[in-house]
Scaffold this active site. Structure first.
Site, short mmCIF file in Angstrom:
data_model
loop_
_atom_site.label_atom_id
_atom_site.label_comp_id
_atom_site.label_asym_id
_atom_site.label_seq_id
_atom_site.Cartn_x
_atom_site.Cartn_y
_atom_site.Cartn_z
CB THR A 266 -13.88 10.28 -9.91
OG1 THR A 266 -15.18 9.68 -9.53
CG2 THR A 266 -12.78 9.35 -10.34
CD GLU B 82 -17.19 2.20 -16.67
OE1 GLU B 82 -17.76 2.07 -15.81
OE2 GLU B 82 -16.29 0.96 -16.84
#
Lengths: 776, 327
Positions: free
Chosen positions: A484, A738
């Site tokens: 990421t 998240e």
């Protein structure tokens, strides 16, 4: 030193942090030069292949390895009969705790079969193909028993656990008297939500390459979200001092939680490598991936809410029933988000588990928050429709000005701005309040929205900066880049902290030889590691400042260190920037080739507290500890539903988040897009199906376990609210791994309801659940 | 996966002889189904005979229609101008199938022979009458959401997964087969696949060692005006929950001829003569299409989880007919 990081406030001079810098590792990845854990061509490398159980419950009666042992190239076959004894196994509570194991059972330690896909043998051969073929020659006969596939099995025995999520959360929570509050509420609503089993399915499956450098010294190239956690687990199981185990993860092809712990195949590979005296590589097949590294459990939630006629919540009662393994009381903690998302005076939650013949489920991106938000955010939508109040308005009427679950003030919260900006970007004001009436040709069009929230989890880590006199720096932390952008954002943070251009900084991660960083999980990596890096750079500047102020040849000689600041690599007086010098000149004069600094990034040590390399004062710590730390956001979704064919297509998407400082506009946007797509997958198509009689998955491949393809996803709009949080950590970074998927499935389901007037509470929302829906 | 030997055949008779003469031998063309099933140990072959060098190529206009070589790739046929223009249902069925990577590899012959995606068939740990005759069919009262509502039996309800064969069977395609003696025979595609009955292990009438050489499709007005509609769990790269291949020749509002086949719902590519009978000679109206759809699923035998397919198949067919007649 200045009280704040120089780059924290918006500055007219472009700094690196926050910029949409391209990935520093992007070129290596597309050129195939980035080495993943299964790509180390070690001399003498051998290959391990697992043989897994056909049955879900019973015993191994006989295991015949004779044919496999004679197959060409086979070096060893390990079963429960010959696996060398481990110092500790997770099979008992103490062992499990010492190891930090995600599951209270290690395969190949007993003849008992607990779940389908449980490894029963590990074959090692000189090539992958030979090991694969030999594994098929291992003949296992079982005494099979009738398994329990899920909590829905009539034979399943339900129980109320005292603790869930492996002891980390309570099985029962109560705040005020929700039942009494409900009884006296004019509005009462109860809804049941079900969630399919979901698998993480990272592109890179679990893999381990183990090499014993000496009889008591192991190196493991591992596909893990945390090298240190894996190191600890392996050391405990193998009975080695921790520093005798090195774990390396330079690149990771996704994790989403399934690589957050050390699963059985890793230690089995290490054992095999020891046994054959050569390095062993084991890569899980896609099918094995479904039964090797956990999953999001199958679950039903019942959510009851009480409200006033004005739509103010009075009571929330949440019950969850889910399947866990024979050994562990694992359930995602769905209720936490329900307890804090809205101002509600009373709350109650219960968890119920059934032991099934399944492996232990594990954290899956936004564990608890994702399915929990599905329940609360659909119920809030129901409440809005029932009272004829706009879905955003109903949320504003219940806006939590402080954390209802603890009474603490928020460290920062920009949810109002998220709603407002999201609504503006989406055009929410044009929404028809009636469900099932907006059409585009044959398709029904619906708009839905939902709130997102995710905690800033407590974490800490360290980093090391080595600044060279020639103007470059090497910065290190034993963190993981899940793909990421950790390499990239830490390069940016280090560059700004050191006053260097990013190309002069090399950031290294993914090795237990580097300073310890937390697991890249729970969205902690960006905040903790960036703060560690920043603090380490501060340490370097403190040392250099001291050096300059004590160096008679320096223009800063005898200046007070607190009067000195750093600007683009130059030490200078705050009040008279003309007085100062470049760090390179200072270091060269002092005969220093390089200088090192280290720093610790901590939860609750905000940038005010973290102004120096010293720990925050006790008073400041208390202040930090008094805050509830969360990210918030809002998703807006448009769907087109074909009522005849049952298809749901997401046609527009807007996500706005307030998540503290955003380190890189491009990677952050990508991460929110990725998480939203993950959520759209859960909402519309992802489901692992376990046969009810055999307790075995019937679609464990990527052809039949559907995740979204490009054609399922529209252009997505992502924005962040500029948010300064002075309490969370030195860099003010909350982490976005998240929150990106929290609320997504509810936003989709709410849009489907708006389109069709039909409330689907059973995920995923596949065509069969839409059929029969006609325009109202 | 087991060890196997590999032979590259340059002539059809070498290929057919090798497979006919060796127990557990198999042809390999694109390999997209075969290698998948071999890796799953669902198929075990001691020898693979590569037929990619054979001359079963070409997409061409013949005197009475279209001829497609069995070794043409799905992507090439799907994008062929002749197919696009005169047989759009074939092109659409190909391009809506699989992924570009798979379509670039998979052959036409292999695609017609594609085996079911039934999860019980694809996992050797389960009983499966198709894989292991007599072992049972857990799908009957297990996971059957994706399985067939037409043509099933107590032994097997596995869905025929492909798209192309659905389009081809609607258009009266005929296969040219060749055996190890060099003998050729023609089999209408509608007779090529067989329903499972009590022998689900037998999926087609092809004989050991026999190869598909080519597919011919007669030219017709209902072929020129044809389309394929596919409904699935995601927008691309998924097998059909239900699909419809339809061809219509409508003149003055009356249907002169119609072709209908359903995919994703049958144990074989499901030609519906009953639906065609309703359509032929009737006005091209929604009422007609609804009646045809009802006729198409009249014999449906749904199970617990695939009951929705009865409605979905009808709606898919009605939508396809509606769109096609409006086009």
């Amino acid at each position: 030193m200045e009280n704040e990081p120089a780059f924290f406030e918006t500055s007219p001079t472009p700094s690196s942090v926050g910029q949409p810098m391209n990935r520093v590792d992007g070129r290596d990845k597309v050129m195939g030069r980035a080495k993943y854990s299964a790509e180390y061509p070690l001399p003498g490398l051998t290959y391990g292949v697992l043989k897994t159980s056909d049955i879900a419950k019973g015993k191994i009666q006989n295991i015949d390895t004779s044919a496999a042992a004679k197959a060409p190239g086979v070096l060893a076959i390990y079963t429960h009969l010959n696996l060398p004894k481990l110092a500790k196994t997770p099979n008992d509570a103490d062992g499990k705790k010492a190891i930090g194991a995600p599951m209270g059972f290690l395969p190949l330690t007993s003849d008992v079969i607990y779940y389908a896909g449980q490894p029963v043998a590990l074959v090692v051969a000189d090539t992958f193909e030979r090991a694969t073929q030999a594994a098929t020659l291992v003949r296992v006969t079982y005494a099979a028993e009738q398994p329990i596939a899920a909590y829905t099995d009539p034979k399943a025995q339900l129980f109320n656990p005292e603790k869930i999520q492996d002891g980390k959360a309570d099985g029962y929570t109560r705040r005020g008297d929700a039942r009494a509050a409900l009884a006296s509420s004019p509005i009462k609503m109860t809804a049941v939500y079900t969630h399919a089993i979901n698998h993480h399915n990272p592109m890179e499956p679990g893999s381990t390459t183990a090499i014993w450098e000496a009889p008591d010294r192991l190196t493991v190239y591992e596909s893990t979200q945390g090298v240190t956690r894996t190191q600890k687990s392996l050391a405990a199981m193998l009975g080695l001092p921790q520093d005798q185990v090195r774990v390396v993860t330079k690149f990771l092809g996704g994790g989403f939680g399934c690589k957050g712990s050390c699963w059985p195949h890793t230690v089995l590979t290490a054992q095999a490598a020891k046994g054959v005296g050569r390095p062993v590589k084991l890569v899980l097949s896609r099918k094995q991936q479904f039964t090797s590294m956990g999953h999001r459990e199958d679950q039903t939630q019942t959510l009851t809410l009480g409200a006033t006629n004005e739509g103010k919540l009075t009571a929330l009662i949440h019950e969850k029933t889910s399947t866990t393994s024979p050994w562990d009381n694992y359930a995602e903690s769905n209720s936490k988000i329900i307890n804090l998302l809205y101002e509600c005076p009373t709350f109650e939650s219960h968890y119920q588990l059934a032991r099934g013949n399944v492996m232990t489920s594990t954290f899956t991106r936004a564990p608890g928050e994702a399915p929990g938000s599905f329940a609360i955010e659909c119920s809030m939508d129901d409440l809005a429709y029932q009272l004829g109040i706009d879905p955003i308005e109903i949320r504003l009427r219940n806006y939590a000005e402080k954390d209802p679950s603890t009474g603490q003030a928020w460290s920062s919260k920009s949810l109002r701005q998220c709603y407002a900006r999201g609504a503006e970007l989406f055009g929410w004001s044009k929404r028809n309040p009636k469900a099932g009436v907006t059409k585009d040709g044959r398709t029904l069009v619906g708009w839905g929205m939902a709130t997102a929230s995710y905690p800033v989890h407590s974490s800490q880590g360290t980093a090391r900066v080595r600044l060279f006199a020639d103007g470059h720096a090497v910065v290190q932390a034993g963190a993981t880049d899940l793909g990421t952008g950790t390499y990239t954002v830490m390069t940016q943070v280090a560059a700004d902290s050191l006053g260097l251009p990013p190309e002069k900084v090399r950031f290294e991660l993914g090795d237990t030889r580097l300073p310890t960083a937390p697991n890249s999980g729970g969205s902690v990596a960006a905040g903790t590691v960036s703060s560690s890096v920043y603090m380490a750079a501060q340490d370097v500047w403190q040392k250099l400042t001291k050096m300059a102020t004590q160096d008679p040849k320096s223009p800063l000689f005898k200046a007070k260190p607190e009067d000195v600041t750093m600007e683009k690599g130059r030490l200078q007086l705050k009040k008279d920037p003309s007085k100062g010098e470049d760090f390179m000149a200072l270091m060269k004069r002092g005969g220093l080739d390089d200088i090192e600094g280290s720093g610790q990034g901590k939860y609750g040590a905000g940038y005010e507290a973290g102004q120096s390399a010293n720990a925050a004062s006790d008073a400041h710590k208390d202040e930090a500890g008094q805050h509830s730390m969360h990210s918030f956001g809002a998703h807006f979704c448009e769907v087109h539903v074909d009522p005849d064919l049952g298809t749901v297509r997401v046609t527009r998407w807007v996500s706005v988040h307030g998540a503290g400082r955003i380190l890189n506009a491009k990677t952050a946007r990508s991460q929110i897009i990725g998480g939203s797509i993950f959520g759209i997958g859960a909402a519309l198509m992802e489901a692992t199906v376990r046969d009810p009689h055999y307790a075995r998955y019937v679609n464990s491949d990527l052809g039949d376990y559907h995740i979204p393809v490009n054609a399922d996803i529209p252009d997505m709009t992502v924005e962040f609210i500029d948010e300064h949080d002075p309490y969370i950590n030195a860099m003010g970074v909350k982490g976005i791994g998240e929150i990106s998927m929290v609320g997504v499935s509810a936003a989709v389901a709410n849009a489907v309801f708006h389109a069709t007037g039909k409330r689907v509470r059973d995920l995923p929302i596949t065509p069969d659940k839409i059929l029969g829906t006609k325009a109202v | 996966m087991n060890n196997f030997t590999y032979l590259q055949a340059t002539a059809a008779k070498d290929a057919t002889a090798a497979v006919a003469g060796t127990k557990e031998a198999a042809f390999i063309a694109g390999g997209t189904t075969l290698l998948d099933l071999m890796k799953l140990d669902v198929e075990n072959h001691s020898q693979l005979v590569d037929i990619n060098m054979l001359a079963f190529k070409g997409v061409e206009q013949t005197a009475d229609g279209l001829r497609i070589g069995a070794l043409e790739r799905m992507s090439d046929v799907g994008e062929n101008p002749l197919v696009l223009q005169n047989y759009p249902v074939i092109s659409q069925s190909l391009l809506l199938a699989a992924s570009p990577q798979l379509r670039n590899m998979a052959s036409i012959g292999g695609n017609i022979l594609q085996r079911t995606r039934c999860g019980y068939f694809r996992d050797t740990a389960f009983p499966c009458n198709k894989r292991q005759p007599g072992s049972g069919c857990p799908a009957q009262d297990g996971e059957n959401r994706g399985l067939a509502i037409l043509g099933g039996s107590k032994s097997c309800i596995a869905t025929y997964p492909g798209d192309l064969a659905v389009a081809l069977v609607a258009l009266d395609a005929v296969l040219l087969l060749e055996n190890s003696k060099g003998k050729q025979r023609r089999v209408p595609l509608v007779d090529f696949h067989v329903v499972p009955g009590s022998t689900p292990q037998r999926e087609t009438v092809i004989e050991p060692g026999e190869l598909i050489v080519s597919v011919t499709v007669p030219a017709a007005a209902h072929a020129r005006k044809s389309m394929y509609l596919k409904v699935r769990d995601r927008a691309s790269y998924a097998f059909a929950l239900a699909s419809a291949a339809v061809g219509l020749d409508v003149q003055g509002g009356q249907i002169r001829s119609a072709r209908v086949a359903l995919g994703g719902v049958g144990t074989k590519p499901w030609r519906s003569l009953a639906a065609e009978k309703v359509l032929t000679g009737a006005p091209a109206t929604e009422a007609t299409f609804r009646a045809a759809a009802a006729a198409a699923v009249r014999d449906a035998q749904p199970h617990e989880q695939n009951r929705f397919k009865v409605e979905l198949a009808q709606n898919t067919l009605v939508r396809a007919l509606t769109e096609l007649s409006a086009a």
